[in-house]
Design an enzyme around this catalytic site. Structure first.
Site, short mmCIF file in Angstrom:
data_model
loop_
_atom_site.label_atom_id
_atom_site.label_comp_id
_atom_site.label_asym_id
_atom_site.label_seq_id
_atom_site.Cartn_x
_atom_site.Cartn_y
_atom_site.Cartn_z
N CYS A 160 9.72 14.41 -17.96
CA CYS A 160 10.63 15.54 -17.97
C CYS A 160 10.68 16.19 -16.58
CB CYS A 160 10.17 16.58 -18.98
SG CYS A 160 10.01 15.96 -20.66
N ARG A 192 13.31 10.22 -13.04
CA ARG A 192 12.17 10.36 -13.93
C ARG A 192 12.50 9.93 -15.36
NH1 ARG A 192 8.58 14.32 -11.54
NH2 ARG A 192 7.94 15.17 -13.53
N TRP A 228 12.50 14.13 -21.94
CA TRP A 228 12.22 12.92 -22.70
C TRP A 228 11.64 13.38 -24.03
CZ3 TRP A 228 13.64 8.22 -23.19
CH2 TRP A 228 13.94 7.41 -22.09
N ASN A 250 7.08 20.74 -19.70
CA ASN A 250 6.68 19.34 -19.65
C ASN A 250 5.32 19.20 -20.31
OD1 ASN A 250 8.93 18.94 -18.09
ND2 ASN A 250 7.83 18.52 -16.19
N GLY A 251 5.07 18.08 -20.99
CA GLY A 251 3.76 17.84 -21.56
C GLY A 251 3.75 17.95 -23.07
N GLU A 268 -10.44 -4.68 -15.06
CA GLU A 268 -9.41 -3.92 -14.36
C GLU A 268 -10.00 -3.09 -13.23
OE1 GLU A 268 -5.94 -1.73 -13.24
OE2 GLU A 268 -6.35 -3.75 -13.97
N LYS A 308 -8.91 -3.36 -9.31
CA LYS A 308 -8.45 -2.24 -8.49
C LYS A 308 -9.25 -2.15 -7.19
CE LYS A 308 -5.02 -0.72 -10.53
NZ LYS A 308 -4.78 -2.14 -10.75
N GLU A 315 -8.33 -5.03 -4.85
CA GLU A 315 -6.94 -4.96 -4.41
C GLU A 315 -6.77 -4.06 -3.19
OE1 GLU A 315 -3.56 -5.38 -7.79
OE2 GLU A 315 -4.93 -3.69 -8.07
N HIS A 334 -26.13 -14.72 -18.29
CA HIS A 334 -25.61 -16.09 -18.29
C HIS A 334 -25.06 -16.47 -16.91
CE1 HIS A 334 -26.11 -16.69 -22.61
NE2 HIS A 334 -25.68 -15.45 -22.76
N LYS A 370 4.63 -5.49 -5.05
CA LYS A 370 4.68 -4.69 -6.27
C LYS A 370 5.13 -5.53 -7.46
CE LYS A 370 4.28 -1.00 -8.70
NZ LYS A 370 2.92 -0.58 -9.07
#
Length: 608
Positions: A2, A27, A74, A98-99, A480, A484, A487, A503, A603
């Site tokens: 929003c 947005r 939204w 918003n939120g 992940e 990060k 990367e 192991h 990207k």
């Protein structure tokens, strides 16, 4: 995401409010509206759909007023229509928001019991009625705002006008960003500096917990304890750049901080917050009733989201799931005769290997669904069901907010699957959706460990290798987190299931090998503690992400512990992603790498 705009001026503001909202169209939104104060009377225009519909309404019925607020919405609570569009009014109060107000249902029941009449299905209208109640009870405008902020919980950004005050807009931030713009004899408020760039290039940013009173000549800012504070003014580059970093050093940091807001918007697509029921997003036809087996495929960070998704679907939907890296899926030539649904995860919707896998699945006669952030993308167009993540544009190459929005979508979708298949009761669905509704607030709380992680990153930058460990939901997060770190900092890092430590990876443990352990206190925590003891016995440096119960249960192990809030298990992958992102980010900053555009990476990978 929003959008909010506010203007306090001596000139008419309606057309400028719309102009500012146009700069926030990137947005995403499904309705829009503005309100102005003219001659002591609040007035508003709202419209479903795009801003051109609001402009048409204004052309037919212009608005006066030199103070105003505007919003692009939204839908989260309530369907996208004019009635649910912001601003919302209640007895001389106008609000845009918003939120998510997490405790809105309880507050709404209390207000209705006192005779309040609600016109919309939104959580936002509760804010307007609360402020009106405080004012009618004798509170001044500032006192009413202070009472409001003590009464509501969640992640939110607010802009408020009072009918008896023709000279100020009030604002508050807890999570989603808000910027104040400084002009000559007029002031501005926006959820993004981009919205303010036609009017000013001098802005200050409210910090988390701040609230403000904005007049024509300046702004008074207060912190969460209602103490007056100063926030630095800086020059915005919004006039030169379509997307602005705001008061953040890098786009990646900004996007990490946008997560409470965008997770809330993604939730709104998959959960009806008014009823507490999950749903398939509008325009997507998907039924899990007869799905016996699923195949999930993605690349990179999307693959780790899919791995969490497998845990979700098997736990809550009781659907067996295959999981493949998209670059291997179609070459494996797996028999798909017993697969009823193939699900693909992609931020861009253009990832070449994922697209090729989707086409392979369609050629094999499978029903296909895709979780994508770009609704007009090739994958979204070609999938039988396109499911949105509403993360907005993600500029940083290393995915952050797109990842947590993918996790949010997968969590809600797995609950819908369980309901459709009859393995989750209505009561269980309600409990899980209530837990998911807390995600924006929990992520916002996780952001508060940044300073501690920034200090830790100075140590991390001295290492050349790192191990990440986790069990259950935390295993994909370990992978992940390692991705990060390598990367953007170029430190070699690997993620493992904690039970796999002995192991092979344990051979690497010594005093030069930090071991990052992701371990909320859950049913497998004690087993993870055993793995930490194995690391400690070999001189490894342990960094533990856990909650208070986990810290207490693991206090016999020498570890640097980062404390996060306790939360329902369904939230842990979403919330624990945040400190891992911050660790990678601050380590990379310490090492002086190009955080937003790391070497050799793109990207969107549109070639095999």
């Amino acid at each position: 995401m929003c959008g909010i705009i506010g203007i306090v001026s001596r000139e008419p503001v309606a057309l400028r409010l719309v102009e500012a909202l146009k700069r926030l169209e990137y947005r995403g939104y499904d309705s829009a509206g503005i309100a102005t104060l003219d001659g002591g009377t609040l007035d508003r225009r709202r419209a479903e759909g795009k801003l051109r519909n609001l402009e048409a309404r204004l052309a037919d019925d212009p608005m006066a007023g030199t103070i105003g607020i505007g919003h692009t919405r939204w839908a989260t609570h309530g369907v996208p229509n004019e009635t649910n569009a912001h601003p919302h009014f209640a007895d001389g109060v106008a609000v845009v928001h918003n939120g998510i107000i997490e405790n809105f249902a309880e507050l709404k029941r209390d207000l209705q019991a006192e005779g309040a009449h609600f016109a919309s299905q939104t959580d936002t209208e509760v804010v307007a009625h609360l402020l009106a109640r405080y004012r009618n009870g004798g509170a001044g405008r500032r006192e009413a705002m202070e009472k409001l902020l003590k009464s509501i919980t969640g992640a939110y950004a607010l802009a408020v006008m009072f009918e008896d005050d023709p000279s100020t807009v009030m604002a508050a931030r807890s999570g989603p960003p808000l910027a104040i713009g400084y002009g000559e004899g007029e002031m501005f408020l926006g959820s993004d500096a981009i919205a303010l760039s036609p009017f000013t290039d001098e802005v200050s940013y409210l910090e988390d917990g701040d609230w403000a009173v904005i007049g024509r000549e300046g702004a008074q800012i207060f912190d969460a304890d209602n103490r007056p504070v100063e926030r630095p003014r800086r020059r915005s580059v919004g006039k030169q750049h379509y997307v602005d970093k705001g008061n953040h050093r890098h786009f990646m940091q900004k996007e990490i901080y946008e997560q409470p807001e965008v997770i809330g918007h993604t939730l709104g697509a998959f959960v009806d917050m008014t009823t507490g029921r999950t749903r398939i997003p509008a325009g997507a036809e998907l039924d899990f009733t007869d799905v016996r087996r699923m195949a999930i495929s993605a690349c990179g960070t999307g693959f780790y989201a899919g791995m969490v998704g497998r845990y979700y679907f098997e736990r809550y939907g009781r659907i067996a799931c295959d999981l493949d890296v998209a670059s291997e899926f179609r070459y494996r030539e797996s028999p798909l005769s017993d697969v009823d649904l193939s699900l693909f995860v992609s931020q861009s919707g253009e990832t070449a290997d994922t697209l090729a896998s989707l086409r392979y699945a369609k050629a094999e006669g499978l029903k296909t669904a895709a979780i994508v952030n770009v609704q007009g993308s090739t994958i979204a167009r070609e999938a039988d069901a396109a499911l949105p993540t509403l993360a907005g544009p993600e500029i940083g190459v290393a995915s952050t907010k797109a990842f947590t929005c993918q996790l949010t979508a997968l969590a809600a979708l797995s609950v819908r699957a369980g309901v459709q298949r009859g393995v989750l009761s209505a009561e269980q669905e309600s409990e899980l959706t209530q837990a998911l509704a807390e995600a924006p607030r929990m992520v916002n709380a996780a952001l508060h460990v940044e300073h501690e992680i920034e200090a830790l990153a100075r140590e991390m930058a001295t290492y050349r290798h790192a191990l990440f460990l986790g069990r259950g939901f935390s295993f994909p997060l370990a992978m992940e987190g390692a991705l990060k770190l390598k990367e953007i900092s170029y430190i070699h890092a690997e993620g493992y299931a904690a039970g796999e430590l002995k192991h092979g990876p344990i051979a690497l443990i010594d005093e030069t090998m930090p071991v990052i352990v992701v371990a909320p206190y859950d049913r497998v925590f004690e087993k993870t503690v055993s793995n930490m003891q194995e690391v400690a016995a070999r001189g490894g440096r342990i960094i533990l992400f856990t909650d208070e119960r986990g810290a207490d249960a693991g206090k016999g192990v020498n570890a640097h512990t980062i404390l996060l809030p306790e939360m329902p298990e369904i939230l842990t992958p979403i919330v624990y992603s945040v400190p891992l992102q911050l660790l990678a980010y601050h380590t990379a900053v310490q090492m002086g790498t190009d955080v937003d555009q790391p070497r050799n990476l793109a990207k969107s990978v549109t070639v095999e």
